[in-house]
Scaffold this motif. Structure first.
Motif, PDB file in Angstrom:
ATOM      1  N   UNK A  95      69.568   0.450  -0.195  1.00 39.19           N
ATOM      2  CA  UNK A  95      69.371   1.646   0.510  1.00 39.19           C
ATOM      3  C   UNK A  95      68.319   2.561   0.112  1.00 39.19           C
ATOM      4  N   UNK A  96      68.262   3.637   0.452  1.00 40.97           N
ATOM      5  CA  UNK A  96      67.002   4.535   0.149  1.00 40.97           C
ATOM      6  C   UNK A  96      67.131   4.943  -1.194  1.00 40.97           C
ATOM      7  N   UNK A  97      68.368   4.809  -1.907  1.00 38.55           N
ATOM      8  CA  UNK A  97      68.619   5.378  -3.247  1.00 38.55           C
ATOM      9  C   UNK A  97      68.453   4.531  -4.250  1.00 38.55           C
ATOM     10  N   UNK A  98      67.515   3.520  -4.219  1.00 37.53           N
ATOM     11  CA  UNK A  98      67.290   2.727  -5.387  1.00 37.53           C
ATOM     12  C   UNK A  98      68.488   1.846  -5.744  1.00 37.53           C
ATOM     13  N   UNK A  99      69.245   1.689  -5.004  1.00 40.94           N
ATOM     14  CA  UNK A  99      70.488   0.642  -5.370  1.00 40.94           C
ATOM     15  C   UNK A  99      70.316  -0.507  -4.511  1.00 40.94           C
ATOM     16  N   UNK A 100      70.570  -1.776  -5.315  1.00 44.51           N
ATOM     17  CA  UNK A 100      70.594  -2.925  -4.714  1.00 44.51           C
ATOM     18  C   UNK A 100      71.563  -3.903  -4.652  1.00 44.51           C
ATOM     19  N   UNK A 101      72.315  -4.556  -3.848  1.00 43.45           N
ATOM     20  CA  UNK A 101      73.276  -5.355  -3.528  1.00 43.45           C
ATOM     21  C   UNK A 101      73.002  -6.806  -3.319  1.00 43.45           C
TER      22      UNK A 101
ATOM     23  N   UNK B  27      55.902  -0.119 -16.313  1.00 40.54           N
ATOM     24  CA  UNK B  27      55.381   1.016 -16.987  1.00 40.54           C
ATOM     25  C   UNK B  27      55.232   2.238 -15.648  1.00 40.54           C
ATOM     26  N   UNK B  28      56.242   3.258 -15.719  1.00 39.03           N
ATOM     27  CA  UNK B  28      56.117   3.926 -14.602  1.00 39.03           C
ATOM     28  C   UNK B  28      57.360   3.932 -13.837  1.00 39.03           C
ATOM     29  N   UNK B  29      58.082   2.882 -13.994  1.00 38.52           N
ATOM     30  CA  UNK B  29      59.369   2.858 -13.189  1.00 38.52           C
ATOM     31  C   UNK B  29      60.476   3.591 -13.865  1.00 38.52           C
ATOM     32  N   UNK B  30      60.957   4.375 -12.925  1.00 37.32           N
ATOM     33  CA  UNK B  30      61.965   5.380 -13.523  1.00 37.32           C
ATOM     34  C   UNK B  30      63.385   4.849 -13.719  1.00 37.32           C
ATOM     35  N   UNK B  31      63.646   3.868 -12.581  1.00 39.34           N
ATOM     36  CA  UNK B  31      65.067   3.354 -12.529  1.00 39.34           C
ATOM     37  C   UNK B  31      64.854   1.907 -13.298  1.00 39.34           C
ATOM     38  N   UNK B  32      66.047   1.939 -14.012  1.00 36.37           N
ATOM     39  CA  UNK B  32      66.414   0.499 -14.976  1.00 36.37           C
ATOM     40  C   UNK B  32      67.623   0.149 -14.692  1.00 36.37           C
ATOM     41  N   UNK B  33      67.710  -1.333 -14.439  1.00 37.46           N
ATOM     42  CA  UNK B  33      69.025  -1.918 -14.294  1.00 37.46           C
ATOM     43  C   UNK B  33      69.368  -2.685 -15.335  1.00 37.46           C
ATOM     44  N   UNK B  34      70.775  -2.868 -15.611  1.00 37.58           N
ATOM     45  CA  UNK B  34      71.132  -4.198 -16.323  1.00 37.58           C
ATOM     46  C   UNK B  34      72.301  -4.690 -15.648  1.00 37.58           C
ATOM     47  N   UNK B  35      72.126  -6.114 -15.590  1.00 35.71           N
ATOM     48  CA  UNK B  35      73.015  -7.170 -14.811  1.00 35.71           C
ATOM     49  C   UNK B  35      73.376  -8.114 -15.931  1.00 35.71           C
ATOM     50  N   UNK B  36      74.821  -8.455 -15.418  1.00 37.91           N
ATOM     51  CA  UNK B  36      75.504  -9.811 -16.039  1.00 37.91           C
ATOM     52  C   UNK B  36      75.409 -10.919 -15.104  1.00 37.91           C
ATOM     53  N   UNK B  45      75.807  -5.891 -11.247  1.00 43.02           N
ATOM     54  CA  UNK B  45      75.383  -4.612 -11.916  1.00 43.02           C
ATOM     55  C   UNK B  45      76.247  -4.077 -12.860  1.00 43.02           C
ATOM     56  N   UNK B  46      75.766  -3.736 -14.044  1.00 42.10           N
ATOM     57  CA  UNK B  46      76.639  -3.380 -15.045  1.00 42.10           C
ATOM     58  C   UNK B  46      76.069  -1.839 -15.151  1.00 42.10           C
ATOM     59  N   UNK B  47      75.162  -1.401 -15.200  1.00 43.18           N
ATOM     60  CA  UNK B  47      74.765  -0.034 -15.435  1.00 43.18           C
ATOM     61  C   UNK B  47      73.304   0.384 -14.642  1.00 43.18           C
ATOM     62  N   UNK B  48      73.131   1.273 -14.322  1.00 44.25           N
ATOM     63  CA  UNK B  48      71.749   1.922 -13.475  1.00 44.25           C
ATOM     64  C   UNK B  48      71.444   3.068 -14.205  1.00 44.25           C
ATOM     65  N   UNK B  49      70.052   3.204 -14.649  1.00 47.70           N
ATOM     66  CA  UNK B  49      69.576   4.408 -15.052  1.00 47.70           C
ATOM     67  C   UNK B  49      68.325   5.101 -14.481  1.00 47.70           C
ATOM     68  N   UNK B  50      68.516   6.129 -13.993  1.00 47.43           N
ATOM     69  CA  UNK B  50      67.330   6.891 -13.286  1.00 47.43           C
ATOM     70  C   UNK B  50      66.704   7.765 -14.556  1.00 47.43           C
ATOM     71  N   UNK B  51      65.510   7.637 -14.778  1.00 43.90           N
ATOM     72  CA  UNK B  51      65.182   8.119 -16.215  1.00 43.90           C
ATOM     73  C   UNK B  51      66.018   7.824 -17.145  1.00 43.90           C
ATOM     74  N   UNK B  52      66.306   8.661 -18.057  1.00 46.21           N
ATOM     75  CA  UNK B  52      67.390   8.670 -18.960  1.00 46.21           C
ATOM     76  C   UNK B  52      69.043   8.951 -18.720  1.00 46.21           C
ATOM     77  N   UNK B  53      69.100   9.295 -17.316  1.00 48.86           N
ATOM     78  CA  UNK B  53      70.385   9.585 -16.857  1.00 48.86           C
ATOM     79  C   UNK B  53      70.914   8.285 -16.078  1.00 48.86           C
ATOM     80  N   UNK B  54      72.427   8.410 -16.341  1.00 49.62           N
ATOM     81  CA  UNK B  54      73.127   7.162 -15.640  1.00 49.62           C
ATOM     82  C   UNK B  54      73.362   7.498 -14.321  1.00 49.62           C
TER      83      UNK B  54
END
Lengths: 112, 110
Positions: A95-101, B27-36, B45-54
């Motif tokens: 979607x537009x919110x940087x969430x991927x499925x 570098x520069x990517x604000x969104x970070x994901x951890x997957x199992x 998806x285990x957790x998604x961060x936007x900058x340092x917030x969950x």
């Protein structure tokens, strides 16, 4: 809500024949759609992506996919399978919110 | 540009031990994901961060898993104590309109 259904868990084709991996999506928004490939013990590699430009998207290694809004589909095709195409393929909607499925994946076997 | 870096690539531990994984996004990517990714399954998806917030940690088993991204760049994922069913590949990804994946850490719990 966003979701992806990969219609076949396993696909087997002979080398040199066409490949079709099917993906249907559900999205409340104008989605972005992706296909990833994962070879055994390797990381996920982006094959191609659709982001509301041309509906026929060409990717790497001869793969392409067509976005069909009326059918909510984004099937992956290749005219002629190669042995090196044997891998796991994942369809992904965003979607537009940087969430991927992710879909559950399709395992492609290529028979020599 | 440099890709997503993860370490270690492989880890074998006994059940009830603890383990930590590290990820450095593009570098520069604000969104970070951890997957199992359990063998034969798609990434979960285990957790998604936007900058340092969950943004989303709804599928993180919080009784044993924790993750942080203190400065909005690198991230660590910890499991304590590990269970046999935690054996999987742990994938880190970062995004800017599309996701880029690291090579993963293959964890074996014996």
């Amino acid at each position: 809500a966003q979701s992806v259904t990969q219609l076949d868990s396993h696909v087997s084709v002979s080398e040199g024949t066409p490949v079709l991996l099917r993906c249907n999506y559900s999205s409340s928004y104008s989605p972005s759609l992706f296909w990833y490939v994962q070879h055994p013990n390797k990381g996920l590699q982006l094959l191609l992506k659709y982001t509301s430009a041309a509906t026929l998207v060409k990717g790497i290694n001869g793969f392409e996919a067509e976005f069909k809004k009326s059918e909510t589909s984004f099937h992956l095709t290749k005219p002629s399978a190669h042995m090196s195409d044997a891998a796991e393929y994942f369809c992904v909607v965003s979607d537009s919110g940087n969430q991927f499925y992710f879909g559950t994946g399709t395992s492609l076997t290529v028979i020599p | 540009e440099a890709g997503v870096a993860q370490s270690p690539r492989y880890k074998i531990i006994e059940k009830r031990q603890s383990v930590a994984f590290w990820c450095n996004p593009i570098s520069g990517h604000a969104t970070l994901y951890w997957y199992q990714q359990i063998l034969g399954q798609g990434p979960k998806l285990l957790i998604q961060f936007q900058n340092n917030g969950v943004v989303d940690d709804s599928q993180l088993p919080k009784d044993r898993f924790s993750a942080e991204r203190l400065k909005g760049v690198d991230s660590t994922l910890k499991i304590q104590p590990a269970k046999l069913e935690d054996s999987a590949v742990y994938l880190c990804a970062s995004s800017h309109y599309e996701q880029y994946f690291g090579p993963g850490t293959r964890l074996t719990v014996t």
